[in-house]
Write a protein that holds these residues in place. Structure first.
Motif, PDB file in Angstrom:
ATOM      1  N   ASP A 115       3.534   8.091  -0.593  1.00  0.00           N
ATOM      2  CA  ASP A 115       4.653   8.384   0.551  1.00  0.00           C
ATOM      3  C   ASP A 115       4.395   8.092   1.874  1.00  0.00           C
ATOM      4  N   PRO A 116       4.905   7.592   2.658  1.00  0.00           N
ATOM      5  CA  PRO A 116       5.337   6.764   2.354  1.00  0.00           C
ATOM      6  C   PRO A 116       4.940   5.347   2.083  1.00  0.00           C
ATOM      7  N   ILE A 117       5.699   4.182   1.430  1.00  0.00           N
ATOM      8  CA  ILE A 117       4.973   2.916   0.848  1.00  0.00           C
ATOM      9  C   ILE A 117       4.914   2.102   1.843  1.00  0.00           C
ATOM     10  N   GLU A 118       4.959   0.993   1.477  1.00  0.00           N
ATOM     11  CA  GLU A 118       4.179  -0.600   2.949  1.00  0.00           C
ATOM     12  C   GLU A 118       4.892  -1.495   1.690  1.00  0.00           C
ATOM     13  N   VAL A 119       6.229  -1.778   1.736  1.00  0.00           N
ATOM     14  CA  VAL A 119       5.876  -3.015   1.516  1.00  0.00           C
ATOM     15  C   VAL A 119       5.869  -4.530   2.673  1.00  0.00           C
ATOM     16  N   SER A 120       5.579  -5.353   2.103  1.00  0.00           N
ATOM     17  CA  SER A 120       6.172  -7.173   3.074  1.00  0.00           C
ATOM     18  C   SER A 120       7.532  -7.381   2.701  1.00  0.00           C
ATOM     19  N   VAL A 121       7.923  -8.282   3.962  1.00  0.00           N
ATOM     20  CA  VAL A 121       8.714  -8.715   3.834  1.00  0.00           C
ATOM     21  C   VAL A 121       9.702  -9.367   4.979  1.00  0.00           C
ATOM     22  N   PHE A 122       9.510 -10.831   4.289  1.00  0.00           N
ATOM     23  CA  PHE A 122       9.439 -11.937   5.505  1.00  0.00           C
ATOM     24  C   PHE A 122       8.224 -11.956   6.881  1.00  0.00           C
ATOM     25  N   GLY A 123       6.767 -11.662   5.764  1.00  0.00           N
ATOM     26  CA  GLY A 123       5.586 -11.514   6.594  1.00  0.00           C
ATOM     27  C   GLY A 123       5.402 -10.452   7.499  1.00  0.00           C
ATOM     28  N   ALA A 124       6.287  -9.375   7.575  1.00  0.00           N
ATOM     29  CA  ALA A 124       6.162  -8.058   8.271  1.00  0.00           C
ATOM     30  C   ALA A 124       6.321  -7.439   7.440  1.00  0.00           C
ATOM     31  N   SER A 125       5.529  -6.198   7.966  1.00  0.00           N
ATOM     32  CA  SER A 125       5.023  -4.974   6.771  1.00  0.00           C
ATOM     33  C   SER A 125       6.807  -3.610   7.762  1.00  0.00           C
ATOM     34  N   VAL A 126       6.847  -3.143   6.054  1.00  0.00           N
ATOM     35  CA  VAL A 126       7.623  -2.055   6.665  1.00  0.00           C
ATOM     36  C   VAL A 126       7.518  -1.112   5.222  1.00  0.00           C
ATOM     37  N   SER A 127       7.278   0.526   6.069  1.00  0.00           N
ATOM     38  CA  SER A 127       7.560   1.885   5.486  1.00  0.00           C
ATOM     39  C   SER A 127       8.691   1.591   5.037  1.00  0.00           C
ATOM     40  N   VAL A 128       8.968   2.652   3.787  1.00  0.00           N
ATOM     41  CA  VAL A 128       9.873   2.942   3.335  1.00  0.00           C
ATOM     42  C   VAL A 128       9.341   4.261   2.489  1.00  0.00           C
ATOM     43  N   ARG A 129      10.209   5.269   2.841  1.00  0.00           N
ATOM     44  CA  ARG A 129      10.118   6.816   1.866  1.00  0.00           C
ATOM     45  C   ARG A 129      10.506   6.146   0.399  1.00  0.00           C
ATOM     46  N   LEU A 130       9.939   7.433   0.022  1.00  0.00           N
ATOM     47  CA  LEU A 130       9.579   7.314  -1.560  1.00  0.00           C
ATOM     48  C   LEU A 130      11.051   7.423  -2.516  1.00  0.00           C
ATOM     49  N   ASP A 131      12.148   8.771  -1.726  1.00  0.00           N
ATOM     50  CA  ASP A 131      13.216   8.405  -1.945  1.00  0.00           C
ATOM     51  C   ASP A 131      14.172   7.906  -1.590  1.00  0.00           C
ATOM     52  N   GLN A 132      13.890   6.844  -0.432  1.00  0.00           N
ATOM     53  CA  GLN A 132      15.361   5.451  -0.412  1.00  0.00           C
ATOM     54  C   GLN A 132      14.130   3.968  -1.024  1.00  0.00           C
ATOM     55  N   ALA A 133      13.251   4.138  -1.882  1.00  0.00           N
ATOM     56  CA  ALA A 133      12.669   3.105  -2.288  1.00  0.00           C
ATOM     57  C   ALA A 133      13.327   3.369  -4.116  1.00  0.00           C
ATOM     58  N   ARG A 134      13.644   4.536  -4.223  1.00  0.00           N
ATOM     59  CA  ARG A 134      14.326   4.934  -5.720  1.00  0.00           C
ATOM     60  C   ARG A 134      15.459   4.500  -5.527  1.00  0.00           C
ATOM     61  N   ASN A 178       0.287  -1.015  -0.103  1.00  0.00           N
ATOM     62  CA  ASN A 178      -0.081   0.095   0.249  1.00  0.00           C
ATOM     63  C   ASN A 178       0.923   0.860  -0.244  1.00  0.00           C
ATOM     64  N   ALA A 179       0.347   2.614  -0.489  1.00  0.00           N
ATOM     65  CA  ALA A 179       0.526   3.565  -0.295  1.00  0.00           C
ATOM     66  C   ALA A 179       0.386   4.289   0.611  1.00  0.00           C
ATOM     67  N   ALA A 180       0.733   5.995   1.646  1.00  0.00           N
ATOM     68  CA  ALA A 180      -0.172   6.226   2.668  1.00  0.00           C
ATOM     69  C   ALA A 180      -0.676   7.525   1.534  1.00  0.00           C
ATOM     70  N   ILE A 181      -1.982   8.300   1.861  1.00  0.00           N
ATOM     71  CA  ILE A 181      -1.812   9.427   1.185  1.00  0.00           C
ATOM     72  C   ILE A 181      -0.937  10.486   0.810  1.00  0.00           C
ATOM     73  N   GLY A 182      -0.886  10.642  -0.848  1.00  0.00           N
ATOM     74  CA  GLY A 182      -0.095  11.025  -1.011  1.00  0.00           C
ATOM     75  C   GLY A 182       1.020  10.585  -1.701  1.00  0.00           C
TER      76      GLY A 182
END
Length: 76
Positions: free
Chosen positions: A48-67, A42-46
């Motif tokens: 940024d940040p985005i939410e990804v799943s890794v090893f079953g856990a959710s992690v929020s990542v800022r778009l500038d880092q995701a790039r 998912n992504a937050a309103i706007g």
């Protein structure tokens, strides 16, 4: 393709990361490392940040880092 370009439900393997960014190193301690499969949740309103799943856990990542995280999409 970068992590920031994934869309809801897409899965991908991490292929490269810019480890010179301290924020990226923090994400690496949370399990985002090369060779790991991630799923865009998912992504937050706007968008940024985005939410990804890794090893079953959710992690929020800022778009500038995701790039700074290269990924290779996986087939559904």
């Amino acid at each position: 393709m970068t992590l920031a370009e994934l869309r809801n439900g897409m899965r991908a393997d991490i292929t490269a990361m810019n480890a010179s960014d301290p924020g990226i190193i923090r994400l690496m301690t949370l399990g985002l490392v090369e060779g790991v499969a991630v799923e865009f949740r998912n992504a937050a309103i706007g968008g940024d940040p985005i939410e990804v799943s890794v090893f079953g856990a959710s992690v929020s990542v800022r778009l500038d880092q995701a790039r700074q995280i290269e990924v290779s999409p996986l087939e559904p």
